[in-house]
Design an enzyme around this catalytic site. Structure first.
Site, PDB file in Angstrom:
ATOM      1  N   ASP A  33       0.826  -1.200   0.000  1.00 12.78           N
ATOM      2  CA  ASP A  33       0.000   0.000   0.000  1.00 12.78           C
ATOM      3  C   ASP A  33       0.864   1.256   0.000  1.00 12.78           C
ATOM      4  OD1 ASP A  33      -2.204  -1.596   0.039  1.00 12.78           O
ATOM      5  OD2 ASP A  33      -2.683  -1.281   2.162  1.00 12.78           O
ATOM      6  N   GLU A  35       3.872   1.648  -1.226  1.00 14.10           N
ATOM      7  CA  GLU A  35       4.451   1.853  -2.561  1.00 14.10           C
ATOM      8  C   GLU A  35       3.410   2.400  -3.525  1.00 14.10           C
ATOM      9  OE1 GLU A  35       7.880  -1.611  -2.703  1.00 14.10           O
ATOM     10  OE2 GLU A  35       5.783  -2.180  -2.906  1.00 14.10           O
ATOM     11  N   TYR A  36       2.173   1.885  -3.414  1.00 14.87           N
ATOM     12  CA  TYR A  36       1.094   2.406  -4.256  1.00 14.87           C
ATOM     13  C   TYR A  36       0.881   3.892  -3.973  1.00 14.87           C
ATOM     14  CZ  TYR A  36      -3.476   3.225  -6.303  1.00 14.87           C
ATOM     15  OH  TYR A  36      -4.501   3.754  -7.037  1.00 14.87           O
ATOM     16  N   LYS A 116     -12.841   2.360  17.701  1.00 14.25           N
ATOM     17  CA  LYS A 116     -11.829   3.240  17.110  1.00 14.25           C
ATOM     18  C   LYS A 116     -12.106   3.317  15.612  1.00 14.25           C
ATOM     19  CE  LYS A 116      -6.866   4.120  16.885  1.00 14.25           C
ATOM     20  NZ  LYS A 116      -6.825   4.385  15.430  1.00 14.25           N
ATOM     21  N   ARG A 137      -6.579  17.083  11.121  1.00 14.24           N
ATOM     22  CA  ARG A 137      -5.655  17.007  12.257  1.00 14.24           C
ATOM     23  C   ARG A 137      -4.291  17.576  11.887  1.00 14.24           C
ATOM     24  NH1 ARG A 137      -1.656  13.538  14.186  1.00 14.24           N
ATOM     25  NH2 ARG A 137      -1.455  13.565  16.457  1.00 14.24           N
ATOM     26  N   LYS A 294     -10.972   5.015  27.516  1.00 12.50           N
ATOM     27  CA  LYS A 294     -10.657   6.309  28.114  1.00 12.50           C
ATOM     28  C   LYS A 294     -10.998   6.302  29.598  1.00 12.50           C
ATOM     29  CE  LYS A 294     -12.030   8.835  23.907  1.00 12.50           C
ATOM     30  NZ  LYS A 294     -12.945   9.875  23.377  1.00 12.50           N
ATOM     31  N   LYS A 318      -5.845  -2.468  19.926  1.00 11.58           N
ATOM     32  CA  LYS A 318      -5.859  -2.949  18.552  1.00 11.58           C
ATOM     33  C   LYS A 318      -6.246  -4.418  18.512  1.00 11.58           C
ATOM     34  CE  LYS A 318      -4.567   0.792  16.443  1.00 11.58           C
ATOM     35  NZ  LYS A 318      -3.506   0.789  15.437  1.00 11.58           N
ATOM     36  N   CYS A 412      30.303  -6.090  19.052  1.00 11.83           N
ATOM     37  CA  CYS A 412      29.537  -5.384  18.021  1.00 11.83           C
ATOM     38  C   CYS A 412      29.981  -5.876  16.649  1.00 11.83           C
ATOM     39  CB  CYS A 412      29.768  -3.878  18.143  1.00 11.83           C
ATOM     40  SG  CYS A 412      29.036  -2.931  16.783  1.00 11.83           S
ATOM     41  N   CYS A 430      25.982  -1.373  21.973  1.00  7.97           N
ATOM     42  CA  CYS A 430      27.365  -1.079  21.626  1.00  7.97           C
ATOM     43  C   CYS A 430      27.678   0.258  22.291  1.00  7.97           C
ATOM     44  CB  CYS A 430      27.539  -0.972  20.109  1.00  7.97           C
ATOM     45  SG  CYS A 430      29.141  -0.295  19.621  1.00  7.97           S
TER      46      CYS A 430
END
Length: 753
Positions: A33, A35-36, A116, A137, A294, A318, A412, A430
């Site tokens: 999606d 890339e589209y 949601k 937004r 909430k 989710k 490392c 590292c």
């Protein structure tokens, strides 16, 4: 040149038509999606710049070819925040536990649970009951002005209250909601497309966005968009104590609210209905990608505050994403700009949720060990929306004995430095700040668009400069000279001139942009702006961090014998010791305004059975730490963890050295001076509420120009609340806290003193 553009437009159109066919007809997409979207955006941009080449059969015609990039902008009255995510019930429990630690002991939280919605977020302002402005937004602070288009949506009232018997509307009301297509309306739209011999739209959300941003509002009116309103962003006169009351108020005023919202007395009750929601998501009239939970009590939600751009009082739950099994072929290691090691699973390619996945996150080596994931395993991979695919665990029953354990390397892989795992951390690091991979990642971020935006300095150029020994850190960019650059392969004179010109220009970037570019964990453009509003220079930040670290060291010295003597078999004692060991995050935020610090410490540390002198020593050193860190902790929008990240960065010796080098080369490290009419209000903090004789933004500018500060919430630190007509609950809170309440005339008298 024109021929090249026309050819590119034709190529893009042909490619996009093919991808539409693969996606909608054959159900075998060839690209992701994202890339589209990149292809369609390139085509839109080319068509906008060269309308003479716009084709009648262009794929953009079905997603809104009249999209305009020159929408005027509107600033929101308050930040339009995003939400943190929870992916299972354990995440929800952890979220509540974190919140309860920040609230008084014994606090009980009730919740509102609602779908949601998967649409386009919208912010709408009503003045004296009439729809005045509407904005997307945007970046959370500023959005595109889409007022004319929003007014065509029939489910949005142009005037409130819709029913005159419902009482008066606030003089000023800003609401937030979602604009979307109902499933049936989107289906009808695509049926209409089919009847006209046109391709179907890709998805409802993108189509809703394109519809709302039509250049001609008459085109928007043709689309059957629906608006749901679910939040009050700002208001005068509306005294609302809970989310549930918010829903009822919005419904009373005539807004279309989510009828499926429900209130639960506790988290356990809300958790019980989660499986029901997952089972019925496909039966809802609109698309959802999860649920929103909430905290019902708005006062408690405000007290919890914000972490980054996420309010602590709300979270998105989710739904479980699609999963698939595949074979773990190898593990590669990445080192980020902070030095953190990230193991990544290399997979036998597998198709998940519309995308072919060939790599997935393994999070960290502790997680790998806990899940007993081995090379050669058949594993379960999850892809959740735009989240990077990750490994859930192995299919142990599929093992044949050839699988091999996965362990972190000793050194490392990029610089051979010994790897470290800090006490209590799950990640390996590292510690070599000069590690070429760390430097490379930090440099890539530093020069990227949105950061310092240094053109001509992509990853290949950065790698070449590192390999040639010309740069070891971000400061070295500003010391580059033409002669050694010209000696490098592929660095022609024009390329070098352009690169050096871009570097010179970058020295003049704003102080906020410089802070954003440093890659401090959690410090994006919004937080960087907050910092530059409160710290005039990099030197002030460095001094603040140094003072906080010194105060922390003194606090640690005071509590060290107490920690050593604590009863390790007492769980409550352990909890208090843990807080004493994390004073900046666990104690300072709670006691910023405590007048009776010694008494409160006596109560809190009672399980440790300390003497009065020990309590006094702790209270005194904590008071010192509060004093030096108050400036950071009182910035609205900065949570304690983010403050800790900021202090960590600016107290680190290597970072301080790099910043000193940058300053020496002339990089801007001072905030732009704001126009100052005077300082008569210096040190004073104001809160504005109610309808004024002029826009509140103008009063805010006037106060700030005279040295004052304007905040959105009333607290003990507020000096005045300026109340206009129909003030809200802020006046009541000010009265309870003893904060003086004045009107506009009194404010102007202060200005004339």
């Amino acid at each position: 040149m024109d021929r090249d553009i026309a050819t590119r437009i034709a190529e893009l159109s042909q490619q996009l038509h093919l991808h539409i066919y693969q996606y909608h007809v054959r159900s075998e997409p060839l690209i992701t999606d994202a890339e589209y979207d990149r292809l369609i955006q390139e085509l839109l941009a080319l068509e906008a710049e060269h309308p003479q080449y716009l084709r009648d059969d262009s794929p953009t015609q079905r997603v809104g070819s009249d999209l305009s990039g020159d929408f005027s902008k509107l600033r929101h009255p308050a930040p339009i925040l995003s939400l943190a995510n929870a992916f299972d019930e354990a995440d929800l429990l952890a979220w509540e536990e974190r919140n309860l630690r920040l609230l008084p002991a014994g606090t009980q939280l009730s919740y509102i649970l609602q779908p949601k919605l998967d649409g386009l977020s919208i912010v709408i302002t009503y003045e004296n009951g009439s729809l005045a402005r509407a904005a997307t937004r945007g970046n959370g602070e500023t959005g595109d002005d889409v007022t004319a288009n929003v007014k065509t949506i029939r489910s949005l009232p142009l005037r409130i209250p819709v029913d005159s018997s419902s009482g008066d509307a606030p003089d000023w009301l800003v609401v937030r909601g979602e604009i979307l297509f109902h499933k049936s309306d989107f289906l009808a739209l695509n049926e209409e497309q089919e009847a006209q011999g046109l391709p179907a739209y890709i998805n409802a959300r993108n189509t809703a966005s394109g519809s709302l941003k039509q250049k001609d509002s008459r085109e928007t009116a043709k689309r059957k968009l629906t608006a749901y309103i679910y939040a009050i962003v700002d208001s005068d006169g509306a005294q609302i104590a809970s989310e549930w009351e918010t829903v009822k108020t919005l419904r009373r005023l005539g807004f279309n609210v989510i009828s499926d919202a429900a209130r639960y007395e506790n988290l356990d009750a809300a958790r019980k209905v989660l499986p029901d929601w997952e089972a019925r998501r496909d039966t809802l009239p609109f698309e959802i990608d999860g649920l929103v939970l909430k905290v019902d009590d708005l006062a408690l939600a405000r007290e919890l505050g914000v972490v980054g751009k996420d309010p602590r009082g709300a979270i998105a739950y989710k739904f479980p994403a699609e999963e698939a099994t595949t074979t773990l072929l190898d593990v590669t290691i990445g080192v980020g700009r902070t030095g953190k090691l990230t193991p990544t699973a290399q997979l036998e390619p597998v198709f998940i949720s519309g995308v072919t996945v060939s790599s997935a996150s393994l999070h960290n080596y502790d997680q790998v060990k806990a899940l007993d994931i081995r090379l050669g395993d058949r594993i379960i991979v999850k892809r959740s929306g735009d989240v990077i695919p990750y490994v859930i665990g192995p299919v142990a029953a599929a093992r044949d004995g050839s699988e091999r354990p996965i362990t972190p390397p000793d050194r490392c892989p990029f610089c051979e430095s010994q790897l470290l795992q800090p006490k209590g951390a799950v990640d390996w690091f590292c510690g070599n700040a000069s590690c070429p991979e760390r430097v490379g990642r930090a440099l890539e971020f530093f020069v990227s668009r949105g950061a310092m935006d240094i053109e001509g300095m992509g990853p290949q150029t950065i790698n070449a400069l590192i390999e040639a020994g010309l740069i070891d850190d971000i400061a070295d960019i500003f010391t580059l000279k033409a002669e050694p650059l010209l000696a490098l392969e592929g660095f022609a004179e024009k390329k070098v001139d352009n690169l050096l010109r871009s570097i010179t220009m970058a020295k003049e970037r704003s102080f906020a942009q410089v802070l954003t570019s440093l890659g401090i964990d959690g410090v994006g453009s919004t937080v960087a702006t907050l910092l530059t509003d409160n710290f005039a220079s990099m030197q002030e930040l460095l001094e603040a961090a140094e003072a906080i670290r010194a105060a922390e060291a003194e606090f640690a010295r005071v509590v060290e014998p107490i920690v050593a003597a604590a009863d390790s078999d007492n769980p409550e004692s352990d909890r208090q010791i843990a807080r004493l060991q994390q004073p900046t995050t666990d104690l300072v935020p709670q006691y910023l305004d405590a007048a009776d610090l010694n008494q409160r410490m006596t109560r809190r540390l009672k399980p440790l059975q300390l003497s009065a002198d020990e309590i006094a020593g702790i209270s005194q050193s904590l008071a010192s730490l509060i004093a030096v860190s108050r400036r950071l902790h009182t910035i609205e929008g900065l949570g304690p963890v983010l403050v800790e990240n900021i202090v960590d960065f600016f107290s680190d010796a290597h970072n301080r050295s790099v910043l000193a080098k940058m300053l020496a080369t002339g990089v801007n490290m001072r905030a732009e001076e704001k126009a100052q009419a005077g300082d008569v209000l210096a040190g004073k903090t104001f809160v504005l509420t109610g309808t004024m004789s002029q826009p509140r933004g103008a009063l805010k500018t006037l106060i700030e120009a005279n040295g004052g500060k304007v905040t959105g919430n009333v607290s003990k630190r507020s000096n005045y609340v300026v109340a206009g007509e129909s003030p809200g609950s802020k006046v009541e809170k000010a009265a309870k806290l003893g904060v003086p309440i004045i009107d506009e005339d009194a404010l102007r008298m202060l200005l004339n003193d």
